[in-house]
Design a protein around this motif. Structure first.
Motif, PDB file in Angstrom:
ATOM      1  N   LEU A   1     -23.351 -90.796  67.009  1.00  0.00           N
ATOM      2  CA  LEU A   1     -24.435 -90.421  65.895  1.00  0.00           C
ATOM      3  C   LEU A   1     -25.253 -88.933  66.249  1.00  0.00           C
ATOM      4  N   SER A   2     -25.159 -88.456  67.509  1.00  0.00           N
ATOM      5  CA  SER A   2     -25.532 -87.302  67.726  1.00  0.00           C
ATOM      6  C   SER A   2     -24.598 -86.382  67.260  1.00  0.00           C
ATOM      7  N   LEU A   3     -23.320 -86.451  66.854  1.00  0.00           N
ATOM      8  CA  LEU A   3     -22.522 -85.766  66.349  1.00  0.00           C
ATOM      9  C   LEU A   3     -22.651 -85.566  65.034  1.00  0.00           C
ATOM     10  N   LEU A   4     -22.801 -86.650  64.560  1.00  0.00           N
ATOM     11  CA  LEU A   4     -23.094 -86.768  62.945  1.00  0.00           C
ATOM     12  C   LEU A   4     -24.373 -86.322  62.397  1.00  0.00           C
ATOM     13  N   LEU A   5     -25.322 -86.712  63.334  1.00  0.00           N
ATOM     14  CA  LEU A   5     -26.634 -86.118  63.056  1.00  0.00           C
ATOM     15  C   LEU A   5     -26.604 -84.425  62.990  1.00  0.00           C
ATOM     16  N   GLY A   6     -25.867 -83.891  64.018  1.00  0.00           N
ATOM     17  CA  GLY A   6     -25.789 -82.441  64.065  1.00  0.00           C
ATOM     18  C   GLY A   6     -25.246 -82.076  62.503  1.00  0.00           C
ATOM     19  N   PHE A   7     -24.278 -82.748  62.223  1.00  0.00           N
ATOM     20  CA  PHE A   7     -23.507 -82.501  61.046  1.00  0.00           C
ATOM     21  C   PHE A   7     -24.499 -82.468  59.884  1.00  0.00           C
ATOM     22  N   SER A   8     -25.087 -83.622  59.490  1.00  0.00           N
ATOM     23  CA  SER A   8     -25.936 -83.845  58.619  1.00  0.00           C
ATOM     24  C   SER A   8     -27.164 -82.751  58.290  1.00  0.00           C
ATOM     25  N   ALA A   9     -27.781 -82.466  59.462  1.00  0.00           N
ATOM     26  CA  ALA A   9     -28.681 -81.522  59.645  1.00  0.00           C
ATOM     27  C   ALA A   9     -28.296 -80.323  59.190  1.00  0.00           C
ATOM     28  N   PHE A  10     -27.104 -79.667  59.609  1.00  0.00           N
ATOM     29  CA  PHE A  10     -26.663 -78.258  59.219  1.00  0.00           C
ATOM     30  C   PHE A  10     -26.003 -78.089  58.139  1.00  0.00           C
ATOM     31  N   PHE A  11     -25.586 -79.257  57.673  1.00  0.00           N
ATOM     32  CA  PHE A  11     -25.026 -79.457  56.320  1.00  0.00           C
ATOM     33  C   PHE A  11     -25.937 -79.267  55.331  1.00  0.00           C
ATOM     34  N   THR A  12     -27.433 -79.600  55.557  1.00  0.00           N
ATOM     35  CA  THR A  12     -28.404 -79.501  54.884  1.00  0.00           C
ATOM     36  C   THR A  12     -28.857 -77.928  54.747  1.00  0.00           C
ATOM     37  N   ALA A  13     -28.642 -77.388  55.831  1.00  0.00           N
ATOM     38  CA  ALA A  13     -29.631 -76.097  56.001  1.00  0.00           C
ATOM     39  C   ALA A  13     -29.116 -74.693  55.176  1.00  0.00           C
ATOM     40  N   PRO A  14     -27.985 -74.618  54.862  1.00  0.00           N
ATOM     41  CA  PRO A  14     -27.685 -73.586  54.044  1.00  0.00           C
ATOM     42  C   PRO A  14     -28.353 -73.873  52.654  1.00  0.00           C
ATOM     43  N   ALA A  15     -28.345 -75.098  52.229  1.00  0.00           N
ATOM     44  CA  ALA A  15     -28.962 -75.489  50.854  1.00  0.00           C
ATOM     45  C   ALA A  15     -30.436 -75.132  51.006  1.00  0.00           C
TER      46      ALA A  15
ATOM     47  N   CYS B   1     -37.392 -84.246  65.684  1.00  0.00           N
ATOM     48  CA  CYS B   1     -38.251 -85.180  66.320  1.00  0.00           C
ATOM     49  C   CYS B   1     -37.376 -85.969  67.275  1.00  0.00           C
ATOM     50  N   ALA B   2     -36.395 -86.552  66.836  1.00  0.00           N
ATOM     51  CA  ALA B   2     -35.328 -87.207  67.671  1.00  0.00           C
ATOM     52  C   ALA B   2     -34.745 -86.249  68.720  1.00  0.00           C
ATOM     53  N   PHE B   3     -33.999 -85.197  68.120  1.00  0.00           N
ATOM     54  CA  PHE B   3     -33.070 -84.485  68.901  1.00  0.00           C
ATOM     55  C   PHE B   3     -33.977 -83.829  70.299  1.00  0.00           C
ATOM     56  N   SER B   4     -35.394 -83.661  70.094  1.00  0.00           N
ATOM     57  CA  SER B   4     -35.885 -83.248  71.183  1.00  0.00           C
ATOM     58  C   SER B   4     -35.948 -83.957  72.331  1.00  0.00           C
ATOM     59  N   TYR B   5     -35.912 -85.154  72.001  1.00  0.00           N
ATOM     60  CA  TYR B   5     -35.985 -86.231  73.072  1.00  0.00           C
ATOM     61  C   TYR B   5     -34.656 -87.252  73.346  1.00  0.00           C
ATOM     62  N   LEU B   6     -33.527 -86.273  73.214  1.00  0.00           N
ATOM     63  CA  LEU B   6     -32.374 -86.955  73.043  1.00  0.00           C
ATOM     64  C   LEU B   6     -31.926 -87.171  74.630  1.00  0.00           C
ATOM     65  N   ALA B   7     -32.377 -86.193  75.461  1.00  0.00           N
ATOM     66  CA  ALA B   7     -32.014 -86.194  76.758  1.00  0.00           C
ATOM     67  C   ALA B   7     -32.457 -87.659  77.393  1.00  0.00           C
ATOM     68  N   PRO B   8     -33.739 -87.818  77.476  1.00  0.00           N
ATOM     69  CA  PRO B   8     -34.259 -89.139  77.984  1.00  0.00           C
ATOM     70  C   PRO B   8     -33.781 -90.425  77.203  1.00  0.00           C
TER      71      PRO B   8
ATOM     72  N   VAL C   1     -30.192 -91.847  57.384  1.00  0.00           N
ATOM     73  CA  VAL C   1     -29.299 -93.059  57.552  1.00  0.00           C
ATOM     74  C   VAL C   1     -29.204 -92.745  59.044  1.00  0.00           C
ATOM     75  N   PHE C   2     -28.672 -91.763  59.448  1.00  0.00           N
ATOM     76  CA  PHE C   2     -28.162 -91.648  61.070  1.00  0.00           C
ATOM     77  C   PHE C   2     -29.343 -91.795  61.972  1.00  0.00           C
ATOM     78  N   LEU C   3     -30.664 -91.227  61.541  1.00  0.00           N
ATOM     79  CA  LEU C   3     -31.712 -91.476  62.280  1.00  0.00           C
ATOM     80  C   LEU C   3     -31.942 -92.929  62.658  1.00  0.00           C
ATOM     81  N   ALA C   4     -32.189 -93.481  61.451  1.00  0.00           N
ATOM     82  CA  ALA C   4     -32.270 -95.202  61.254  1.00  0.00           C
ATOM     83  C   ALA C   4     -31.276 -95.727  62.426  1.00  0.00           C
ATOM     84  N   ALA C   5     -29.997 -95.487  62.154  1.00  0.00           N
ATOM     85  CA  ALA C   5     -28.826 -95.948  63.015  1.00  0.00           C
ATOM     86  C   ALA C   5     -29.221 -95.719  64.518  1.00  0.00           C
ATOM     87  N   LEU C   6     -29.685 -94.553  64.749  1.00  0.00           N
ATOM     88  CA  LEU C   6     -29.951 -93.976  65.996  1.00  0.00           C
ATOM     89  C   LEU C   6     -30.998 -95.127  66.683  1.00  0.00           C
TER      90      LEU C   6
END
Length: 357
Positions: free
Chosen positions: A243-257, A166-173, A225-230
């Motif tokens: 926060l973009s780096l951290l959000l990438g980490f948390s999203a894909f840290f969760t993905a395998p699980a 939801c946030a990543f899609s509009y990160l550029a603007p 937490v990272f989205l709220a901080a963003l």
């Protein structure tokens, strides 16, 4: 690893790049197609729609087809869809090309989980993959959808993925209009998101085997937490980059699980389990950009997409807790009924032991 594994990895990289690269291109696409940025964001949802529909349909429809032939056909259709999109004269044609490409992409994921190099590699280097001796029974596999844990897993995956995208899609603007960065920074920040995603995948994949619910809950909470901080720090360029780096980490840290959980609760349906996981992720990738565009259209600004994403991940965290309680309650009932029930439960759940904290 065999060369064929790297070829499949290259193919998946090309397919995944097509799905998410538009996040960095929304402003120029909106200008070129004479549409708003939220409308351009729906092109991400369009791809995800094709993935949602295509994964289960093609998983079922290609059960008895030769695997290599299927992969070649799907990646060829994907390539043609990309060419059509690149040459699209209107927004509507581009939208349709995204859906068609995604449909083929979903089938590739369902069978083998794009460039011309990947196509040549698949055609020449992927060995013949024999069909299983026992014919897949689609009717039996469909029975997994009677299990509420399967639906919980679908909802958790969709909300966890959708919240981030939801946030990543509009990160550029957000980077250019709110944080005040030059457009030249956009590829760098997106690459940092990718670096975080790579690190998160490696660590999450290793830890999830032993602590599946622990990874799920901690990863989803971290994304919240990272989205709220963003949202709160969107005007700070340094904060947004970190926060973009951290959000990438948390999203894909969760993905395998998230993937492992789906295969655990749908262990009786190995074909549909993978397709269902793919569809669940892309339900989120459909809803997330749509919700982000909705709050932007409401005049709440680009930073509001992070608040909307955080709301989705909060619900996901609640559903993870609910799934944990259901599983623990089920184990308690099995133990109370004695050894025979434990043996039956073990046969039904197969790999569910990896879900323990």
């Amino acid at each position: 690893m065999p060369l064929a594994v790297y070829i499949l990895g290259l193919s998946v990289f090309a397919l995944g790049t097509s799905e998410f690269m538009l996040s960095g291109l929304l402003p120029p696409i909106a200008d070129d197609m004479d549409v708003s940025i939220p409308q351009a964001g729906l092109l991400i949802s369009a791809f995800a729609i094709g993935m949602v529909v295509g994964a289960p349909l093609l998983a079922a429809g290609t059960l008895r087809m030769p695997r290599r032939t299927t992969l070649i056909a799907l990646i060829s259709v994907f390539g043609l869809g990309q060419v059509a999109g690149a040459l699209a004269p209107t927004y509507e044609v581009l939208f349709v090309s995204r859906v068609v490409s995604a449909f083929a992409c979903a089938g590739f994921w369902a069978v083998g989980a794009a460039s011309a190099i990947a196509l040549v590699g698949v055609a020449t280097l992927i060995p013949r993959i024999p069909l299983p001796e026992r014919k897949p029974e689609l009717r039996r596999e469909l029975l997994i959808y009677r299990d509420r844990q399967v639906w919980l897993a679908i909802a958790i995956t969709a909300l966890a993925a959708g919240g981030v995208f939801c946030a990543f899609s509009y990160l550029a603007p957000l980077l250019t209009d709110v944080a005040g960065l030059d457009e030249g920074w956009v590829p760098t920040v997106l690459a940092l998101f990718g670096v975080g995603a790579l690190i998160g995948t490696v660590i999450g994949g290793r830890v999830a085997d032993a602590h599946l619910f622990g990874v799920l809950l901690s990863g989803v909470v971290a994304s919240t937490v990272f989205l709220a901080a963003l949202a709160l720090l969107a005007s700070s360029a340094v904060a947004v980059v970190v926060l973009s780096l951290l959000l990438g980490f948390s999203a894909f840290f969760t993905a395998p699980a998230l993937n492992a959980r789906m295969f655990n609760v749908a262990a009786a349906a190995p074909i549909l389990a993978g397709a269902t996981a793919t569809s669940a992720f892309n339900l989120g990738n459909t809803g997330g950009p749509w919700l982000g565009g909705t709050v932007i259209d409401a005049g709440l600004g680009f930073a509001s997409t992070a608040w909307a994403g955080a709301a989705m991940t909060v619900v996901a965290a609640g559903l993870v807790t609910l799934a944990m309680r259901h599983q623990r309650a089920g184990r308690t009932r099995v133990i109370a009924k004695g050894p025979e029930s434990q043996e039956i439960q073990g046969a039904q759940t197969a790999t569910a032991e990896s879900s323990r904290l």
